[in-house]
Scaffold this active site. Structure first.
Site, PDB file in Angstrom:
ATOM      1  CB  THR A  78      -1.869   3.476  -3.669  1.00 41.40           C
ATOM      2  OG1 THR A  78      -2.364   4.563  -2.892  1.00 41.40           O
ATOM      3  CG2 THR A  78      -1.428   4.008  -5.019  1.00 41.40           C
ATOM      4  CG  ASN A  79      -8.181   2.177  -2.509  1.00 45.76           C
ATOM      5  OD1 ASN A  79      -8.031   1.498  -3.516  1.00 45.76           O
ATOM      6  ND2 ASN A  79      -8.933   1.795  -1.487  1.00 45.76           N
ATOM      7  CD  GLN A  80      -3.387   8.007  -3.727  1.00 44.18           C
ATOM      8  OE1 GLN A  80      -3.787   9.133  -3.434  1.00 44.18           O
ATOM      9  NE2 GLN A  80      -2.561   7.331  -2.943  1.00 44.18           N
TER      10      GLN A  80
ATOM     11  CG  ASP B 209      -1.675   1.212   1.469  1.00 44.41           C
ATOM     12  OD1 ASP B 209      -2.236   1.717   0.479  1.00 44.41           O
ATOM     13  OD2 ASP B 209      -1.738   1.702   2.626  1.00 44.41           O
ATOM     14  NE  ARG B 210       0.699   7.743  -1.923  1.00 45.58           N
ATOM     15  CZ  ARG B 210       0.292   8.909  -2.443  1.00 45.58           C
ATOM     16  NH1 ARG B 210       0.581   9.213  -3.702  1.00 45.58           N
ATOM     17  NH2 ARG B 210      -0.421   9.754  -1.732  1.00 45.58           N
ATOM     18  CG  ASP B 211      -1.170   7.523   1.188  1.00 40.11           C
ATOM     19  OD1 ASP B 211      -0.075   7.986   0.818  1.00 40.11           O
ATOM     20  OD2 ASP B 211      -2.238   7.713   0.574  1.00 40.11           O
TER      21      ASP B 211
ATOM     22  NE  ARG C 275     -12.690   3.400  -2.534  1.00 40.11           N
ATOM     23  CZ  ARG C 275     -11.809   4.231  -1.971  1.00 40.11           C
ATOM     24  NH1 ARG C 275     -10.764   4.638  -2.637  1.00 40.11           N
ATOM     25  NH2 ARG C 275     -11.978   4.652  -0.736  1.00 40.11           N
ATOM     26  CE  LYS C 276      -5.289  -0.436  -1.647  1.00 41.76           C
ATOM     27  NZ  LYS C 276      -3.968  -0.176  -1.021  1.00 41.76           N
TER      28      LYS C 276
ATOM     29  CG  ASP D 213      -2.206   1.874   6.578  1.00 39.35           C
ATOM     30  OD1 ASP D 213      -2.378   1.623   5.365  1.00 39.35           O
ATOM     31  OD2 ASP D 213      -2.517   2.957   7.089  1.00 39.35           O
TER      32      ASP D 213
ATOM     33  CE1 TYR E 294      -8.870  11.864  -0.356  1.00 35.67           C
ATOM     34  CE2 TYR E 294      -9.118  12.992   1.756  1.00 35.67           C
ATOM     35  CZ  TYR E 294      -9.525  12.025   0.855  1.00 35.67           C
ATOM     36  OH  TYR E 294     -10.581  11.210   1.163  1.00 35.67           O
TER      37      TYR E 294
END
Ligand SMILES: [Mg+2]
Length: 333
Positions: free
Chosen positions: A197-199, A155-157, A253-254, A279, A166
Site C-alpha cells: 500500500t502507498n501511504q 492494495d489496501r484502500d 512506491r507503486k 483499484d 489519509y
C-alpha cells in the site's frame, strides 16, 4: 575549493549512497549511451571501491531480458545523455533513479533525484569521502527456504478497507464486503496473502506513525475476528515531490514493483502464478513490473479514469494484460 553549498550537497549524496548500501542495495550504472570519457573514468574510479561499496554495470539488454533485475533498494545512476533510457525501462527498472546532469536538466517522470551541475570531480569527492569513513554495513537477515508458492497481492484502500483519504482514525476502518472470503479462500488454496500500500500521508506528515499503526491494527483485528490474516504487509511513505536526499525507498512506491519485491525476498513467491488486486492503474502497473501473472482492476468510483490510464500505458507497451473485476466474486484463484 568547494563552496559550503557544494560540501552540503556532497554530504547529502554520501548519505544517499550509504543508506542504499546499508539497506542491501547497490549502485547501478548503465553502460549504454554512457559518455565514453566518463565511462572509462568511472570504471577506473569504481574499481577502487569494488569491495567496499557494491556496484554493478549492466546493459539495457540485460535489464530488458531480466538477465539482471534491479531492486527497490538500488540506486541507479544515469548521465544526462541517458535520460531517454529511463522512460524506455520504466516497467522493468526498480530502485531510486538519479540523474547526474550538467545543467538545466528538465525533470522527466520516474526520476527521483537530479544532481544538477554535477561534475565528475564532485562525484570523485563523494566516493573518496565515503571510502575514508566507510564502515561495512551489517549483513541483512536471511529468510528461510524458497517456498515458491503464489501470492495474492492486495492494495489496501478500496480493496481491503473502504477508502477514507489519509485516514488516521481506527474507528473509521471498514472492511470491504467479500474481502474476508477472498483472503480465506486464497490461504486454503496455498497462496500467501500480502498487502502492498502507498501511504504518502506518512511521508507528508499528515498521518503520524502511531496513527497509521492504530488504523493498520484495526484492519488486522477486523480480519482476525473472522479468522482471516495477512502474511506480509508493506507500505511506502514515499512522496514524489520534495523528498530530501537521503530518504530512501522511492523504489517502493507503486507503480514501481519495490513493495512486491520485498514480499518476494521474504516469502519467496512464484510471481507467474500470483495474483494482484488493486483499484488503481498504479497497482496494476506495479504488479506488471514485478511479473505477477494475473492482474485485476477492481471496480471503484475512479474505475473509468484508471482504465483510461492503463489503456494509455498499453499504447506504449501492449504486453500489459489485466482483467476487470466488478466484485471479489469475479476473481478466480
Ligand atoms: Mg486503492
Amino acid at each position: 575549493m568547494a563552496s559550503d553549498t557544494g560540501i552540503f550537497k556532497m554530504m547529502q549524496w554520501e548519505t544517499l549512497i550509504r543508506e542504499t548500501v546499508q539497506m542491501g542495495g547497490q549502485l547501478v550504472f548503465l553502460k549504454d549511451k554512457a559518455p565514453v570519457d566518463q565511462d572509462m573514468y568511472l570504471e577506473t574510479l569504481l574499481s577502487h571501491f569494488r569491495y567496499e561499496i557494491p556496484f554493478v554495470r549492466r546493459s539495457v539488454a540485460d535489464i530488458q531480458s531480466a538477465t539482471f533485475r534491479t531492486k527497490a533498494t538500488d540506486l541507479i545512476l544515469f548521465f544526462e545523455e541517458q535520460g531517454e533510457l529511463i522512460d524506455a525501462l520504466n516497467s522493468v527498472l526498480q530502485g531510486q533513479r538519479l540523474i547526474l546532469a550538467k545543467k538545466n536538466f528538465v525533470k522527466t517522470p520516474f526520476v527521483d533525484f537530479v544532481w544538477s551541475d554535477c561534475s565528475l570531480n564532485d562525484w570523485t569527492q563523494v566516493l573518496g569521502s565515503l571510502k575514508q569513513n566507510w564502515k561495512k554495513p551489517p549483513a541483512l537477515p536471511q529468510f528461510g527456504e524458497a517456498s515458491q508458492a503464489p501470492c495474492l497481492f492486495l492494495d489496501r484502500d478500496d480493496v481491503v478497507v473502504k477508502n477514507v483519504p489519509y485516514n488516521k482514525e481506527a474507528q473509521k476502518v471498514q472492511l470491504l464486503p467479500g474481502i474476508i472470503e477472498l483472503i480465506n479462500s486464497a490461504h486454503k488454496k496455498g497462496y500467501w496473502v500480502a498487502l502492498v500500500t502507498n501511504q504518502s500521508g506518512l511521508g507528508r506528515g499528515w498521518i503520524s506513525w502511531k496513527e497509521y499503526q492504530a488504523v493498520h491494527q484495526q484492519m488486522l483485528s477486523l480480519l482476525a475476528e473472522k479468522g482471516a490474516w495477512i502474511d506480509e504487509c508493506v507500505w511506502s511513505s514515499f512522496i514524489e515531490e520534495g523528498v530530501p536526499v537521503g530518504n530512501l525507498y522511492a523504489g517502493l512506491r507503486k507503480p514501481r514493483a519495490g513493495m512486491l519485491q520485498m514480499v518476494d525476498e521474504k516469502l519467496h513467491v512464484r510471481m507467474e502464478t500470483s495474483i494482484l488486486v488493486g483499484d488503481s492503474a498504479s497497482d496494476i502497473l506495479a504488479g506488471y513490473s514485478a511479473g505477477v501473472g494475473r492482474l485485476y482492476l477492481l471496480s471503484s468510483d475512479k474505475l473509468v479514469k484508471e482504465q483510461a490510464s492503463l489503456e494509455e500505458f498499453k499504447k506504449k507497451d501492449p504486453r500489459l494484460q489485466y482483467e476487470w473485476a466488478q466484485t471479489f466474486a469475479d476473481i478466480i484463484l
